[in-house]
Design an enzyme around this catalytic site. Structure first.
Site, PDB file in Angstrom:
ATOM      1  N   LYS A 138       3.187   6.853  18.915  1.00  0.00           N
ATOM      2  CA  LYS A 138       2.457   6.796  17.646  1.00  0.00           C
ATOM      3  C   LYS A 138       1.179   7.403  17.631  1.00  0.00           C
ATOM      4  O   LYS A 138       0.471   7.985  16.596  1.00  0.00           O
ATOM      5  CB  LYS A 138       2.583   5.590  16.979  1.00  0.00           C
ATOM      6  CG  LYS A 138       3.847   5.072  16.773  1.00  0.00           C
ATOM      7  CD  LYS A 138       4.074   3.480  16.472  1.00  0.00           C
ATOM      8  CE  LYS A 138       3.349   2.961  15.528  1.00  0.00           C
ATOM      9  NZ  LYS A 138       3.595   1.409  15.419  1.00  0.00           N
ATOM     10  N   ALA A 161      -3.253   0.618   9.651  1.00  0.00           N
ATOM     11  CA  ALA A 161      -4.925   0.377   9.639  1.00  0.00           C
ATOM     12  C   ALA A 161      -5.567   1.331  10.319  1.00  0.00           C
ATOM     13  O   ALA A 161      -6.598   1.849   9.812  1.00  0.00           O
ATOM     14  CB  ALA A 161      -5.225  -0.954  10.141  1.00  0.00           C
ATOM     15  N   GLY A 200      -1.339   2.131  13.919  1.00  0.00           N
ATOM     16  CA  GLY A 200      -0.502   1.690  12.922  1.00  0.00           C
ATOM     17  C   GLY A 200      -1.194   2.098  11.487  1.00  0.00           C
ATOM     18  O   GLY A 200      -2.272   3.066  11.532  1.00  0.00           O
ATOM     19  N   LYS A 211       0.877  -1.041   0.036  1.00  0.00           N
ATOM     20  CA  LYS A 211      -0.144   0.016   0.081  1.00  0.00           C
ATOM     21  C   LYS A 211       0.726   1.393   0.058  1.00  0.00           C
ATOM     22  O   LYS A 211       0.551   2.352  -0.561  1.00  0.00           O
ATOM     23  CB  LYS A 211      -1.126  -0.032   1.174  1.00  0.00           C
ATOM     24  CG  LYS A 211      -1.903  -1.188   0.948  1.00  0.00           C
ATOM     25  CD  LYS A 211      -3.120  -1.050   2.306  1.00  0.00           C
ATOM     26  CE  LYS A 211      -4.246  -2.176   2.112  1.00  0.00           C
ATOM     27  NZ  LYS A 211      -5.205  -1.940   3.046  1.00  0.00           N
TER      28      LYS A 211
HETATM   29  P1  ATR Z   1      -1.420  -2.322  10.446  1.00  0.00           P
HETATM   30  O1  ATR Z   1      -1.195  -2.026   8.791  1.00  0.00           O
HETATM   31  O2  ATR Z   1      -2.187  -3.557  10.539  1.00  0.00           O
HETATM   32  O3  ATR Z   1      -2.058  -1.474  11.148  1.00  0.00           O
HETATM   33  P2  ATR Z   1       1.134  -1.970  11.849  1.00  0.00           P
HETATM   34  O4  ATR Z   1       1.248  -0.498  11.090  1.00  0.00           O
HETATM   35  O5  ATR Z   1       2.302  -2.706  12.029  1.00  0.00           O
HETATM   36  O6  ATR Z   1      -0.099  -2.870  11.184  1.00  0.00           O
HETATM   37  O7  ATR Z   1       0.316  -1.692  13.306  1.00  0.00           O
HETATM   38  C1  ATR Z   1       0.096  -2.439  14.268  1.00  0.00           C
HETATM   39  C2  ATR Z   1      -0.836  -2.024  15.373  1.00  0.00           C
HETATM   40  O8  ATR Z   1      -1.097  -2.879  16.252  1.00  0.00           O
HETATM   41  C3  ATR Z   1       0.234  -1.005  16.165  1.00  0.00           C
HETATM   42  O9  ATR Z   1      -0.719   0.102  16.681  1.00  0.00           O
HETATM   43  C4  ATR Z   1       0.646  -1.901  17.329  1.00  0.00           C
HETATM   44  O10 ATR Z   1       0.976  -1.417  18.580  1.00  0.00           O
HETATM   45  P3  ATR Z   1       2.712  -0.648  18.541  1.00  0.00           P
HETATM   46  O11 ATR Z   1       2.440   0.706  17.826  1.00  0.00           O
HETATM   47  O12 ATR Z   1       2.864  -0.328  20.081  1.00  0.00           O
HETATM   48  O13 ATR Z   1       3.226  -1.606  17.735  1.00  0.00           O
HETATM   49  C5  ATR Z   1      -0.722  -2.695  17.387  1.00  0.00           C
HETATM   50  N1  ATR Z   1      -0.350  -3.857  17.998  1.00  0.00           N
HETATM   51  C6  ATR Z   1       0.136  -5.274  17.519  1.00  0.00           C
HETATM   52  N2  ATR Z   1       0.206  -6.283  18.453  1.00  0.00           N
HETATM   53  C7  ATR Z   1      -0.537  -5.855  19.593  1.00  0.00           C
HETATM   54  C8  ATR Z   1      -0.790  -6.429  20.854  1.00  0.00           C
HETATM   55  N3  ATR Z   1      -0.534  -7.686  20.974  1.00  0.00           N
HETATM   56  N4  ATR Z   1      -1.411  -5.614  21.867  1.00  0.00           N
HETATM   57  C9  ATR Z   1      -1.656  -4.401  21.628  1.00  0.00           C
HETATM   58  N5  ATR Z   1      -1.516  -3.707  20.309  1.00  0.00           N
HETATM   59  C10 ATR Z   1      -0.825  -4.317  19.408  1.00  0.00           C
END
Ligand code: ATR
Length: 274
Positions: free
Chosen positions: A156, A131, A129, A66
């Site tokens: 973030k 999404a 992130g 993307k």
């Molecule tokens: P996407 O494109 O799916 O948004 P990403 O940009 O990698 O993927 O973002 C993942 C999001 O899920 C982030 O907000 C991440 O939190 P961090 O910014 O602290 O990394 C969050 N996330 C992933 N696993 C998690 C978990 N087990 N508990 C809480 N938040 C989680």
């Protein structure tokens, strides 16, 4: 001869988009041929340029391309700029028009699919992130009272709250908090983290989820996600992201063809396939 479209990603074999768009084409009578296109991880741009040279009219773009699609676009919609990512490309002469239909897809599924209003409501967005970023502008366009972004990595969430707080739609409406500091009740809680992929639940304080809450997980599956299970155990109404998938596809179809398909039969069909 049908006009050619693809969904491009890596991996791509699992994508439901060809089935969705085949149904939209059948329903509307639009001459659309839609296929999967696997691009090498380092080969998005040449794969896309080959498709354009061969007469391709548009593409849906999925993981992990993307941002590459954003860079390839020669022009971009406001919602693609806000999302910082492109999930829909339209090829028109030499133009490569980048759009992002994910956020509108979510909003349509909440309002039309679930029948939940967003105007004046207090919204908790879990995750910061890609999404999460992709859905904030379309949510703000519906005039919620507030959007609180909670994220494991607070910086973030703060960055997104600041960015969207500078837009006219977001002024005075955006806040950021670590999960533990989320306070008060929410009308709508949206899980935009990838935690469901590893069967984890973001640590949302109990006060945020109640019988007055509508809880939405952008992930979907045959079974409710763990987030939906936790939300339901606190009395919340729950919904998964299957409707968002169908609605973002319908918006892409509209971007390409100027015709809006009826999503409800396609949603029902897909649900039955899970
Ligand atoms: P996407 O494109 O799916 O948004 P990403 O940009 O990698 O993927 O973002 C993942 C999001 O899920 C982030 O907000 C991440 O939190 P961090 O910014 O602290 O990394 C969050 N996330 C992933 N696993 C998690 C978990 N087990 N508990 C809480 N938040 C989680």
């Amino acid at each position: 001869m049908a006009d050619r479209y693809v969904v491009i990603g890596n991996p791509i074999a699992h994508s439901k988009s060809p089935q969705i768009h085949a149904r939209f084409a059948q329903q509307t009578g639009e001459p659309v041929a839609y296929e999967r296109l696997l691009a090498p991880l380092d080969g998005f741009e040449p794969t896309m340029r080959d498709f354009i040279a061969g007469g391709g009219r548009g593409a849906n773009v999925t993981v992990p391309f993307k941002l590459d699609a954003f860079a390839l676009a020669t022009e971009r919609s406001a919602r693609a700029e806000a999302a910082g990512a492109v999930n829909t490309l339209r090829f028109d002469g030499g133009r490569i028009v980048g759009d992002n239909t994910d956020g509108v897809g979510l909003v349509r599924d909440i309002m039309g699919g679930a029948g939940i209003g967003i105007a004046g409501r207090r919204v908790l967005l879990l995750g910061a992130g890609g999404a999460a970023r992709g859905i904030i502008l379309p949510l703000l366009d519906e005039s919620p009272a507030q959007i609180v972004i909670a994220n494991r990595t607070l910086a973030k969430a703060e960055e997104l709250a600041t960015q969207f707080g500078q837009l006219p739609q977001g002024r005075g409406r955006m806040a950021a908090a670590p999960f533990a500091a989320v306070e008060g009740a929410f009308d709508i809680v949206i899980n935009a983290t990838s935690a469901s992929l590893s069967a984890e639940v973001p640590p949302v304080p109990a006060s945020a989820l109640s019988a007055q809450t509508f809880a939405y997980d952008m992930m979907y599956g045959a079974q409710p996600t763990v987030f939906m299970q936790v939300a339901a155990s606190r009395g919340a109404a729950v919904r998964d992201g299957l409707g968002m998938l169908v609605e973002q596809a319908a918006e892409a179809f509209f971007v390409w063809r100027g015709v809006r398909p009826d999503t409800s039969p396609v949603y029902a069909w897909l649900r039955a396939q899970l």
